[in-house]
Write a protein that holds these residues in place. Structure first.
Motif, PDB file in Angstrom:
ATOM      1  N   UNK A  38       0.835  -1.195   0.000  1.00 27.25           N
ATOM      2  CA  UNK A  38       0.000   0.000   0.000  1.00 27.25           C
ATOM      3  C   UNK A  38       0.879   1.260   0.000  1.00 27.25           C
ATOM      4  N   UNK A  39       1.928   1.231   0.823  1.00 28.47           N
ATOM      5  CA  UNK A  39       2.806   2.394   0.910  1.00 28.47           C
ATOM      6  C   UNK A  39       3.480   2.687  -0.425  1.00 28.47           C
ATOM      7  N   UNK A  40       3.656   1.651  -1.233  1.00 31.18           N
ATOM      8  CA  UNK A  40       4.294   1.845  -2.528  1.00 31.18           C
ATOM      9  C   UNK A  40       3.282   2.182  -3.627  1.00 31.18           C
ATOM     10  N   UNK A  41       2.210   1.390  -3.710  1.00 33.19           N
ATOM     11  CA  UNK A  41       1.282   1.527  -4.847  1.00 33.19           C
ATOM     12  C   UNK A  41       0.510   2.842  -4.807  1.00 33.19           C
ATOM     13  N   UNK A  42      -0.018   3.193  -3.623  1.00 34.35           N
ATOM     14  CA  UNK A  42      -0.887   4.377  -3.583  1.00 34.35           C
ATOM     15  C   UNK A  42      -0.145   5.660  -3.977  1.00 34.35           C
ATOM     16  N   UNK A  43       1.016   5.956  -3.372  1.00 36.56           N
ATOM     17  CA  UNK A  43       1.713   7.185  -3.813  1.00 36.56           C
ATOM     18  C   UNK A  43       2.056   7.161  -5.301  1.00 36.56           C
TER      19      UNK A  43
ATOM     20  N   UNK B  34       9.496   4.585 -16.975  1.00 39.23           N
ATOM     21  CA  UNK B  34      10.247   4.555 -15.715  1.00 39.23           C
ATOM     22  C   UNK B  34       9.376   3.980 -14.588  1.00 39.23           C
ATOM     23  N   UNK B  35       8.112   4.410 -14.544  1.00 43.11           N
ATOM     24  CA  UNK B  35       7.213   3.890 -13.510  1.00 43.11           C
ATOM     25  C   UNK B  35       7.031   2.383 -13.668  1.00 43.11           C
ATOM     26  N   UNK B  36       6.960   1.905 -14.912  1.00 42.95           N
ATOM     27  CA  UNK B  36       6.810   0.470 -15.151  1.00 42.95           C
ATOM     28  C   UNK B  36       8.038  -0.266 -14.638  1.00 42.95           C
ATOM     29  N   UNK B  37       9.221   0.315 -14.870  1.00 45.62           N
ATOM     30  CA  UNK B  37      10.458  -0.316 -14.422  1.00 45.62           C
ATOM     31  C   UNK B  37      10.508  -0.359 -12.892  1.00 45.62           C
ATOM     32  N   UNK B  38      10.123   0.744 -12.269  1.00 39.32           N
ATOM     33  CA  UNK B  38      10.108   0.781 -10.801  1.00 39.32           C
ATOM     34  C   UNK B  38       9.169  -0.290 -10.255  1.00 39.32           C
ATOM     35  N   UNK B  39       8.013  -0.421 -10.911  1.00 38.14           N
ATOM     36  CA  UNK B  39       7.052  -1.413 -10.439  1.00 38.14           C
ATOM     37  C   UNK B  39       7.626  -2.821 -10.524  1.00 38.14           C
ATOM     38  N   UNK B  40       8.267  -3.123 -11.651  1.00 38.40           N
ATOM     39  CA  UNK B  40       8.867  -4.455 -11.819  1.00 38.40           C
ATOM     40  C   UNK B  40       9.855  -4.735 -10.699  1.00 38.40           C
TER      41      UNK B  40
END
Lengths: 103, 517
Positions: free
Chosen positions: A26-31, A78-84
């Motif tokens: 949650x701390x990662x996905x929501x922001x 970049x966001x996709x890479x961070x998510x991976x």
């Protein structure tokens, strides 16, 4: 799926490790979601209401509007890479807690 | 060129038809698709005729505002990646409704979700069929009778019959491979077209951008003017319009059944995730290239020529730069695109009907006889194909394609997304909430479109000022879901099963595995 017995879902859900995983996610996905929504919204709003500002040439003849649009592509990648990267960590945590639960 | 594609895909259909044994194989390709294959297939499903012909045309006529579609279509994938892909893969079987039905009362929820899936797919499909009809009519304009309505009708029938064959006989595996081939064709075609455009400007970006900042065109009053095509505001006069469209794109993609259904064809959530990222690279690369062939068409052909037929901008550009052969190739790619997308839509609609409505609503979750689910899906695919042929012919070649696609995105965002998000993330969410969200979102988005400037009363009689209802109907969809949940009272069973759904969706425990063949 071949469980000899149905896993005890609520006892897994109650494990502190699982709760910690949920919190971390949650701390990662929501922001992140808030960030990309706002970044995209800012683009729409600037283009819609401040077109004059973005029409100024920035790089040669290329104007701010096109550069802002182009930046959205890179933001997305970049966001996709961070998510991976993050998701692989979450996978490890999930696997660890399932092992601990004896599954 | 056409024939080559048709023969190749029919061969795939034939081979996969023999591999199709059982529901998992037919509906989810045996969960055997790898990440890059699925990435290509997701990209293939997504880059429809609206993207290739529509966006190119829009940039050629309206410049920067057309390019804003390209941006929205890609950023939307972040919602898919961050919010829906993994929970969906971990807790579902074949359709979006599987996730909703997990802890809610299955029958009403599935019936409603299935109705939404059918609506979204049908709108999207008719748009593609109309596009195909017009395209083929244009291509075969040398044959005398093709000019008339007859030609359009024949083209629509042709596309419809092809896609019925793929889906009825080949199932998900054939449809996936058709998508993959088409995605590769589309990417290489666009790449080549972009390179040809740049060659015209001596491979210099500076010259290219110089040219598109000063494009000569005839203004509405007949005067010759020079326009900077990089300036925003040529299409969206009302800023709210672009915000509303942006919202529908950003949240609609994550509710499109034919995209969601793709995550069931891969072995696990990790593969689902990396396939989304693959798709994002491919889709992003493709949309950046719309810069070259969209603005390129504006600079080299000119808006005065493309305006009467915006959808033909990309093929016209190919003809100008690469001659007749390249023109035929680009047209074949466009045709393949439409065919593949229509097939993808048909399979998502028929899967939903067979799995959700037939097996789970009518027969309480049990297949009456083995193989019935697949049989029903085939019959549905056939009927939906036939229905969309009839509707596309009735609506005729004049119907606004973007309007139909807008409907699909708005319904997906307002009706499907709230229910998916709440059922995975909100413990208190219950059956009434899901029904309110699904139904309310559907009704409010459809209703607003009907009274909008592109709706039934035309520009003057419109009660709602925007063409795309997203900015109002998406919050309404969420609101309906919340109100429904509050009205419905607490549902002990749904809350008890929340732990199970949450463990499943976050750890992947107990997820449907790949079948072993």
């Amino acid at each position: 799926m071949n469980p000899t017995r149905e896993p005890n879902w609520s006892s897994i859900a109650a494990m502190p490790e699982f709760q910690a995983l949920l919190r971390a996610k949650r701390r990662f996905v929501i922001p992140c979601c808030v960030f990309f929504t706002l970044y995209y919204l800012a683009f729409l709003i600037l283009v819609g209401w401040h077109a004059g500002l973005l029409s100024k040439p920035v790089l040669g003849k290329v104007n701010g509007a096109y550069l802002f649009a182009l930046s959205q592509f890179f933001m997305t990648w970049i966001m996709a890479y961070i998510y991976m990267y993050k998701a692989n960590q979450f996978d490890k945590a999930a696997a660890d807690l399932l092992r601990k639960a004896g599954l | 060129m056409f024939l080559l594609f048709v023969v190749a895909t029919l061969a795939i259909t034939f081979v996969s038809a023999r591999k199709n044994t059982g529901s998992s194989a037919y509906f989810a390709a045996g969960r055997s698709i790898t990440a890059w294959q699925n990435g290509l297939a997701v990209a293939g499903d997504y880059m429809s005729a609206a993207s290739f012909l529509g966006i190119a045309g829009m940039i050629a006529c309206f410049g920067f505002d057309g390019f804003m579609y390209s941006v929205g279509f890609l950023v939307a994938y972040l919602t898919v990646l961050y919010v829906v892909a993994e929970p969906l893969r971990n807790s579902g079987k074949y359709t979006m409704a599987d996730v909703l039905a997990y802890r809610l009362k299955p029958r009403p929820v599935r019936a409603m979700a299935s109705l939404n899936t059918l609506c979204v797919s049908l709108f999207y499909m008719i748009a593609q069929m109309v596009g195909a009809g017009v395209l083929i009519q244009k291509l075969m304009h040398d044959i005398p009778f093709m000019q008339e309505t007859m030609g359009y009708n024949l083209s629509v029938c042709g596309v419809g019959v092809m896609m019925i064959i793929y889906v009825v006989f080949g199932g998900m595996l054939a449809t996936t491979w058709v998508q993959i081939i088409k995605a590769i064709l589309l990417i290489s075609g666009s790449l080549f077209l972009s390179i040809l455009v740049l060659r015209k400007f001596d491979y210099s970006f500076v010259q290219f951008f110089d040219a598109i900042t000063q494009i000569k065109m005839t203004a509405a009053d007949g005067q010759q003017v020079v326009k900077n095509f990089l300036d925003p505001g040529m299409k969206f006069k009302n800023p709210w319009e672009s915000v509303s469209l942006g919202a529908a794109l950003l949240f609609g993609t994550a509710g499109l059944p034919h995209i969601l259904i793709r995550f069931y064809t891969v072995p696990d959530a990790k593969t689902a995730r990396s396939s989304v990222v693959w798709a994002m690279w491919i889709i992003g690369g493709f949309y950046i290239m719309t810069t070259f062939f969209g603005f390129g068409a504006a600079a080299l052909i000119g808006p005065d020529v493309t305006n009467p037929n915006p959808n033909m901008s990309a093929p016209m550009l190919a003809q100008l730069l690469g001659g007749e052969f390249f023109f035929a190739f680009i047209c074949a790619v466009a045709f393949a695109t439409i065919l593949a997308v229509v097939a993808g839509l048909t399979i998502s609609a028929s899967t939903s009907f067979a799995h959700d409505f037939y097996s789970n609503v009518i027969h309480h979750g049990k297949e009456p006889r083995p193989g019935m689910e697949v049989k029903v899906a085939r019959i549905t695919a056939f009927s939906i194909g036939a229905l969309s042929i009839v509707l596309a012919i009735l609506l005729g070649p004049k119907v606004n394609v973007a309007f139909l696609v807008g409907l699909a995105f708005a319904v997906a965002a307002s009706a499907n997304l709230p229910a998916i998000i709440f059922s995975v993330f909100w413990k208190r969410f219950n059956t009434t909430g899901a029904l309110f969200g699904l139904g309310g979102g559907l009704v409010s988005s459809l209703g607003l479109i009907l009274v909008s400037p592109v709706g039934m009363f035309g520009k003057e009689g419109a009660w709602f000022p925007l063409e795309n209802p997203g900015i109002v109907s998406i919050p309404l969809g969420f609101l309906f879901a919340i109100i429904g949940t509050m009205l419905g009272g607490r549902e002990a069973n749904a809350e008890a099963k929340f732990d199970e759904l949450s463990v499943r969706s976050h750890t992947g425990l107990g997820a449907e595995k790949a079948s072993s063949h």
